[in-house]
Design a protein around this motif. Structure first.
Motif, PDB file in Angstrom:
ATOM      1  N   THR A   1       1.352  -0.609  -0.164  1.00 38.53           N
ATOM      2  CA  THR A   1      -0.239  -0.160   0.030  1.00 38.53           C
ATOM      3  C   THR A   1       0.695   1.203   0.163  1.00 38.53           C
ATOM      4  O   THR A   1       1.829   1.211  -0.204  1.00 38.53           O
ATOM      5  N   ARG A   2       0.010   2.890  -0.048  1.00 40.56           N
ATOM      6  CA  ARG A   2       0.559   3.823  -0.261  1.00 40.56           C
ATOM      7  C   ARG A   2       1.184   3.893   1.169  1.00 40.56           C
ATOM      8  O   ARG A   2       2.538   4.706   1.235  1.00 40.56           O
ATOM      9  N   ASP A   3       0.935   3.701   2.338  1.00 41.38           N
ATOM     10  CA  ASP A   3       1.635   3.774   3.828  1.00 41.38           C
ATOM     11  C   ASP A   3       2.685   3.068   3.602  1.00 41.38           C
ATOM     12  O   ASP A   3       3.189   2.917   4.668  1.00 41.38           O
ATOM     13  N   GLY A   4       3.295   2.281   2.823  1.00 37.56           N
ATOM     14  CA  GLY A   4       4.621   1.290   3.590  1.00 37.56           C
ATOM     15  C   GLY A   4       3.736  -0.501   3.707  1.00 37.56           C
ATOM     16  O   GLY A   4       5.293  -0.938   3.903  1.00 37.56           O
ATOM     17  N   GLN A   5       3.072  -0.343   3.802  1.00 40.69           N
ATOM     18  CA  GLN A   5       1.845  -1.623   4.361  1.00 40.69           C
ATOM     19  C   GLN A   5       1.732  -2.928   3.245  1.00 40.69           C
ATOM     20  O   GLN A   5       2.030  -1.866   2.648  1.00 40.69           O
ATOM     21  N   TYR A   6       1.869  -4.072   4.157  1.00 38.44           N
ATOM     22  CA  TYR A   6       1.137  -4.981   2.670  1.00 38.44           C
ATOM     23  C   TYR A   6      -0.580  -5.477   3.180  1.00 38.44           C
ATOM     24  O   TYR A   6       0.132  -5.680   4.253  1.00 38.44           O
ATOM     25  N   MET A   7      -0.677  -6.065   2.342  1.00 36.91           N
ATOM     26  CA  MET A   7      -2.161  -6.637   2.506  1.00 36.91           C
ATOM     27  C   MET A   7      -2.151  -8.313   2.434  1.00 36.91           C
ATOM     28  O   MET A   7      -1.180  -8.990   1.881  1.00 36.91           O
ATOM     29  N   VAL A   8      -2.537  -8.929   3.571  1.00 31.97           N
ATOM     30  CA  VAL A   8      -2.426 -10.097   3.939  1.00 31.97           C
ATOM     31  C   VAL A   8      -4.205 -10.531   3.863  1.00 31.97           C
ATOM     32  O   VAL A   8      -5.052  -9.847   4.457  1.00 31.97           O
ATOM     33  N   ARG A   9      -4.084 -11.989   3.617  1.00 35.04           N
ATOM     34  CA  ARG A   9      -6.091 -12.688   3.461  1.00 35.04           C
ATOM     35  C   ARG A   9      -5.489 -13.594   5.229  1.00 35.04           C
ATOM     36  O   ARG A   9      -4.641 -13.978   4.781  1.00 35.04           O
ATOM     37  N   VAL A  10      -6.506 -13.038   5.776  1.00 36.32           N
ATOM     38  CA  VAL A  10      -6.441 -14.176   7.605  1.00 36.32           C
ATOM     39  C   VAL A  10      -7.891 -14.379   7.338  1.00 36.32           C
ATOM     40  O   VAL A  10      -8.687 -14.219   7.095  1.00 36.32           O
ATOM     41  N   ALA A  11      -7.116 -16.532   7.667  1.00 38.34           N
ATOM     42  CA  ALA A  11      -8.400 -17.176   7.654  1.00 38.34           C
ATOM     43  C   ALA A  11      -9.049 -17.258   9.517  1.00 38.34           C
ATOM     44  O   ALA A  11      -8.655 -17.006   9.779  1.00 38.34           O
ATOM     45  N   ASP A  12     -11.234 -16.843   9.157  1.00 38.58           N
ATOM     46  CA  ASP A  12     -11.247 -17.129  10.434  1.00 38.58           C
ATOM     47  C   ASP A  12     -11.529 -18.116  11.350  1.00 38.58           C
ATOM     48  O   ASP A  12     -11.549 -19.310   9.961  1.00 38.58           O
ATOM     49  N   LYS A  13     -12.137 -18.164  12.189  1.00 39.27           N
ATOM     50  CA  LYS A  13     -11.972 -19.798  12.382  1.00 39.27           C
ATOM     51  C   LYS A  13     -13.566 -20.711  11.789  1.00 39.27           C
ATOM     52  O   LYS A  13     -12.873 -22.537  11.336  1.00 39.27           O
ATOM     53  N   ASP A  14     -13.825 -19.754  10.552  1.00 39.90           N
ATOM     54  CA  ASP A  14     -14.758 -21.007   9.612  1.00 39.90           C
ATOM     55  C   ASP A  14     -13.982 -21.229   7.944  1.00 39.90           C
ATOM     56  O   ASP A  14     -14.628 -21.431   7.395  1.00 39.90           O
ATOM     57  N   GLY A  15     -12.898 -20.270   7.766  1.00 38.02           N
ATOM     58  CA  GLY A  15     -12.254 -20.574   6.961  1.00 38.02           C
ATOM     59  C   GLY A  15     -12.320 -19.625   5.697  1.00 38.02           C
ATOM     60  O   GLY A  15     -11.598 -20.258   5.124  1.00 38.02           O
ATOM     61  N   VAL A  16     -12.971 -18.539   6.073  1.00 33.47           N
ATOM     62  CA  VAL A  16     -13.793 -17.137   4.796  1.00 33.47           C
ATOM     63  C   VAL A  16     -11.921 -16.558   5.819  1.00 33.47           C
ATOM     64  O   VAL A  16     -11.858 -15.911   6.572  1.00 33.47           O
ATOM     65  N   PRO A  17     -11.392 -16.574   4.337  1.00 32.26           N
ATOM     66  CA  PRO A  17     -10.267 -15.197   3.872  1.00 32.26           C
ATOM     67  C   PRO A  17     -10.641 -13.830   4.512  1.00 32.26           C
ATOM     68  O   PRO A  17     -12.232 -13.717   3.618  1.00 32.26           O
ATOM     69  N   THR A  18     -10.375 -12.966   5.265  1.00 29.22           N
ATOM     70  CA  THR A  18     -10.282 -10.812   5.300  1.00 29.22           C
ATOM     71  C   THR A  18      -9.083 -10.682   4.825  1.00 29.22           C
ATOM     72  O   THR A  18      -8.219 -10.998   5.141  1.00 29.22           O
ATOM     73  N   PRO A  19      -9.552  -9.682   4.430  1.00 33.49           N
ATOM     74  CA  PRO A  19      -7.817  -8.852   3.911  1.00 33.49           C
ATOM     75  C   PRO A  19      -7.561  -8.210   5.089  1.00 33.49           C
ATOM     76  O   PRO A  19      -8.226  -7.334   5.872  1.00 33.49           O
ATOM     77  N   ARG A  20      -6.713  -7.715   5.306  1.00 32.86           N
ATOM     78  CA  ARG A  20      -6.183  -7.255   6.903  1.00 32.86           C
ATOM     79  C   ARG A  20      -4.385  -6.860   6.682  1.00 32.86           C
ATOM     80  O   ARG A  20      -3.761  -7.348   5.588  1.00 32.86           O
ATOM     81  N   LYS A  21      -4.210  -5.361   6.682  1.00 27.28           N
ATOM     82  CA  LYS A  21      -3.299  -4.705   7.002  1.00 27.28           C
ATOM     83  C   LYS A  21      -1.956  -4.589   7.644  1.00 27.28           C
ATOM     84  O   LYS A  21      -2.433  -5.531   8.662  1.00 27.28           O
ATOM     85  N   VAL A  22      -0.531  -4.952   7.129  1.00 23.77           N
ATOM     86  CA  VAL A  22       0.052  -5.675   8.169  1.00 23.77           C
ATOM     87  C   VAL A  22       2.309  -4.806   7.982  1.00 23.77           C
ATOM     88  O   VAL A  22       2.119  -5.125   7.228  1.00 23.77           O
ATOM     89  N   ARG A  23       2.435  -4.843   8.907  1.00 26.53           N
ATOM     90  CA  ARG A  23       3.832  -3.770   9.086  1.00 26.53           C
ATOM     91  C   ARG A  23       4.882  -5.239   8.580  1.00 26.53           C
ATOM     92  O   ARG A  23       4.857  -5.546   9.558  1.00 26.53           O
ATOM     93  N   ILE A  24       5.765  -5.065   8.243  1.00 30.32           N
ATOM     94  CA  ILE A  24       6.687  -5.886   7.478  1.00 30.32           C
ATOM     95  C   ILE A  24       7.542  -5.458   8.033  1.00 30.32           C
ATOM     96  O   ILE A  24       8.512  -4.036   7.617  1.00 30.32           O
ATOM     97  N   GLY A  25       9.244  -6.025   8.452  1.00 25.45           N
ATOM     98  CA  GLY A  25       9.824  -6.004   8.414  1.00 25.45           C
ATOM     99  C   GLY A  25      10.691  -6.958   8.058  1.00 25.45           C
ATOM    100  O   GLY A  25      11.248  -6.347   6.094  1.00 25.45           O
ATOM    101  N   ILE A  26      12.018  -7.527   7.948  1.00 29.20           N
ATOM    102  CA  ILE A  26      12.965  -8.254   7.530  1.00 29.20           C
ATOM    103  C   ILE A  26      11.999  -9.095   6.394  1.00 29.20           C
ATOM    104  O   ILE A  26      10.900  -9.908   6.800  1.00 29.20           O
ATOM    105  N   ASN A  27      12.778  -9.442   4.798  1.00 25.87           N
ATOM    106  CA  ASN A  27      12.421  -9.981   4.288  1.00 25.87           C
ATOM    107  C   ASN A  27      13.247 -10.525   2.936  1.00 25.87           C
ATOM    108  O   ASN A  27      13.672  -9.472   2.395  1.00 25.87           O
ATOM    109  N   ASN A  28      13.697 -11.947   3.182  1.00 22.31           N
ATOM    110  CA  ASN A  28      14.406 -12.579   2.687  1.00 22.31           C
ATOM    111  C   ASN A  28      13.278 -13.405   1.104  1.00 22.31           C
ATOM    112  O   ASN A  28      15.288 -13.753   0.579  1.00 22.31           O
ATOM    113  N   GLY A  29      12.823 -13.009   1.218  1.00 18.34           N
ATOM    114  CA  GLY A  29      12.279 -13.265  -0.363  1.00 18.34           C
ATOM    115  C   GLY A  29      11.769 -14.848   0.185  1.00 18.34           C
ATOM    116  O   GLY A  29      11.108 -15.972  -0.846  1.00 18.34           O
TER     117      GLY A  29
END
Length: 413
Positions: A336-364
Motif C-alpha cells: 500500500t501507499r503507506d508502506g504496509q502489505y495486504m494479507v488475507r487472514v482466515a477466520d475460524k470458519d476458514g473465510v479469508p478477510t483482508p488485513r494490513k500488516v507492517r513488515i520488517g525483514i523480508n528475505n524472499g
C-alpha cells in the motif's frame, strides 16, 4: 369428458403441506451460509529470520610462499616431505656448495693480499713522514735545499694517497667476500616462516639454475588461519561492506557453520588483470558476461579441517532478528501507499478477510511481521486447488509455494 372430482379435505391438507415444504426449502436455500473456499493457510509463527547475500567462495591459505633457490647447483639433499610442518629457520634443502665455497676462499685470499699491500705501504708512509719532518727541520736551519724539501713533501703525499687507495680496495674486497659468503649461505635453503609443506616441486639430484629465475623447491603455506575468497555479483556487492558478519559451510560438512567477519571487498573484479592484457575486441565481448567482485575474510583453522581450494557456500549477513513473528513471503499481497502489505487472514470458519500488516525483514522466503498479526492466526498462502496439485495449479503459484517451503527450513542456498 369425465366430470372433475372435488378435492377432499385431506387432499387440501396434503397439498398445503407440500407447498409449505417447498417454500421452506427455497427459504433455506437462500438463507444458507456460504461455503468456505478451499484455501492453503499457514499459522503465524515465531522464530529467527535473517537477510543475507549468498555467494560461492574458495578457501585459500592465509599466506602461501614459494620457497626457491638463489644459488645454482645440484640439490644435494631435501630435508622435508609433503605435509611436513616446519618452523621459521628450519633447513629445507641443501645445494652442492663447492663453487660457492671456492668463491669465498678466493675472496678471502684477495682481501688478505690487499691488506698485506696496505701494511707495506703503511711502512713506506711512516718513512715518508720521518723524511719530511727531517727536511722541514733542515730547511728551517737552512741546512737543505728547497728541492729536497719539496721531494720529501711529494713522497709523503703519494704514500698517503696509496694508503687511501688500499683502503678503498679493502672495502671492495670485503664487499666481494660478503657476497661470496651470502651465495654460500644461499645453498642452505631455510623456511622463511612457520607453515606446512603443501607442494614439493623439486627433488634430490636435480640441478637448478638461479641465474635467470629463482627455481621453486617447495611451497609453504600457513594453514592454521585460512582466507575465504568469495565471488559476489555486481547486483549484491553494493549491499555489503567490510565488518559485516559472515558464515559459510563446505560441501563436505553442510551442517557445520564457520563464522567470521568480512575483512575487505576488492575495488575491481578479478578479471581486470585479464582485461588489461586483452585486446579491445575481447574486452567488448566480455562486457556482456557476469561481473563478480572478491570479498575476503579470514577463519581460524586450528584442526586443519579447512583445506586449500575447498568450495565454500558463503552468506553475508545484512540483517537479523530473533524470536519474532514470521509468515511465508508468498502470503504478502500488494504494497500500500503507506508502506504496509495486504494479507488475507482466515477466520475460524476458514473465510479469508483482508488485513494490513507492517513488515520488517523480508528475505524472499519468510517475512518478519512488525504489526497487524498475532501468533497463531492463519494467513492464506495460496488456493487449495493450486496447493493440492502443485505446479499444475499455475506456474507462479507453484513457484511461490516452493520458495516458502524452502524458507521454513532455513536460509536459501
Amino acid at each position: 369428458m369425465k366430470p372433475r372430482l372435488p378435492i377432499t379435505r385431506r387432499g387440501r391438507v396434503l397439498l398445503l403441506i407440500a407447498v409449505v415444504v417447498v417454500l421452506a426449502a427455497i427459504v433455506a436455500w437462500y438463507l444458507r451460509k456460504p461455503t468456505a473456499p478451499t484455501l492453503a493457510t499457514t499459522p503465524v509463527g515465531r522464530g529467527d529470520i535473517e537477510q543475507t547475500v549468498e555467494a560461492t567462495g574458495v578457501i585459500d591459505a592465509y599466506k602461501l610462499v614459494s620457497v626457491g633457490a638463489q644459488a645454482s647447483g645440484q640439490i644435494k639433499s631435501l630435508r622435508v616431505q609433503l605435509g611436513d610442518t616446519v618452523k621459521q629457520g628450519d633447513l629445507i634443502a641443501e645445494i652442492d656448495a663447492t663453487t660457492q665455497q671456492n668463491q669465498v676462499l678466493n675472496a678471502e685470499a684477495t682481501l688478505d693480499q690487499v691488506k698485506a699491500q696496505r701494511a707495506v705501504q703503511q711502512a713506506s708512509l711512516r718513512e715518508a713522514e720521518l723524511e719530511f719532518a727531517r727536511q722541514q727541520q733542515m730547511l728551517a736551519a737552512e741546512a737543505t735545499s728547497r728541492a729536497e724539501y719539496d721531494a720529501a713533501d711529494a713522497k709523503l703525499k703519494t704514500a698517503r694517497a696509496q694508503i687511501q687507495s688500499y683502503d678503498a680496495q679493502i672495502k671492495g674486497r670485503e664487499t666481494e667476500l660478503g657476497t661470496a659468503r651470502a651465495n654460500l649461505a644461499y645453498t642452505r635453503i631455510t623456511a622463511p616462516m612457520d607453515g606446512t609443506v603443501v607442494a614439493v616441486v623439486a627433488e634430490e639430484g636435480r640441478t637448478v639454475n638461479a641465474n635467470q629465475t629463482a627455481p621453486t623447491i617447495v611451497m609453504l603455506a600457513r594453514l592454521d588461519l585460512v582466507t575465504v575468497n568469495a565471488e559476489v555479483s555486481e547486483a549484491d556487492v553494493v549491499k555489503i561492506k567490510a565488518g559485516m558478519p559472515v558464515y559459510f559451510t563446505t560441501l563436505g560438512e553442510p551442517d557445520r557453520k564457520y563464522h567470521a567477519t568480512l575483512r575487505q571487498i576488492n575495488p575491481a573484479p578479478s578479471s581486470i588483470a585479464n582485461d588489461s592484457s586483452s585486446s579491445s575486441s575481447s574486452s567488448s565481448s566480455s562486457s556482456s558476461s557476469a561481473v563478480y567482485y572478491n570479498a575476503l575474510f579470514d577463519v581460524e583453522n586450528p584442526d586443519g579441517t579447512l583445506r586449500i581450494d575447498m568450495t565454500a557456500q558463503v552468506s553475508v549477513m545484512l540483517s537479523q532478528a530473533k524470536g519474532v513473528l514470521t509468515i511465508p513471503a508468498v502470503a504478502l499481497g500488494p504494497k500500500t501507499r503507506d508502506g504496509q502489505y495486504m494479507v488475507r487472514v482466515a477466520d475460524k470458519d476458514g473465510v479469508p478477510t483482508p488485513r494490513k500488516v507492517r513488515i520488517g525483514i523480508n528475505n524472499g522466503a519468510n517475512a518478519e511481521v512488525l504489526s497487524g498479526l498475532q501468533e497463531g492466526e492463519k494467513v492464506v498462502v495460496g488456493e487449495g486447488g493450486a496447493a493440492a496439485t502443485g505446479a499444475g495449479g499455475g506456474r507462479r503459484g507453484g513457484a511461490q509455494m516452493r520458495m516458502g517451503g524452502a524458507g521454513m527450513g532455513g536460509p536459501r542456498r
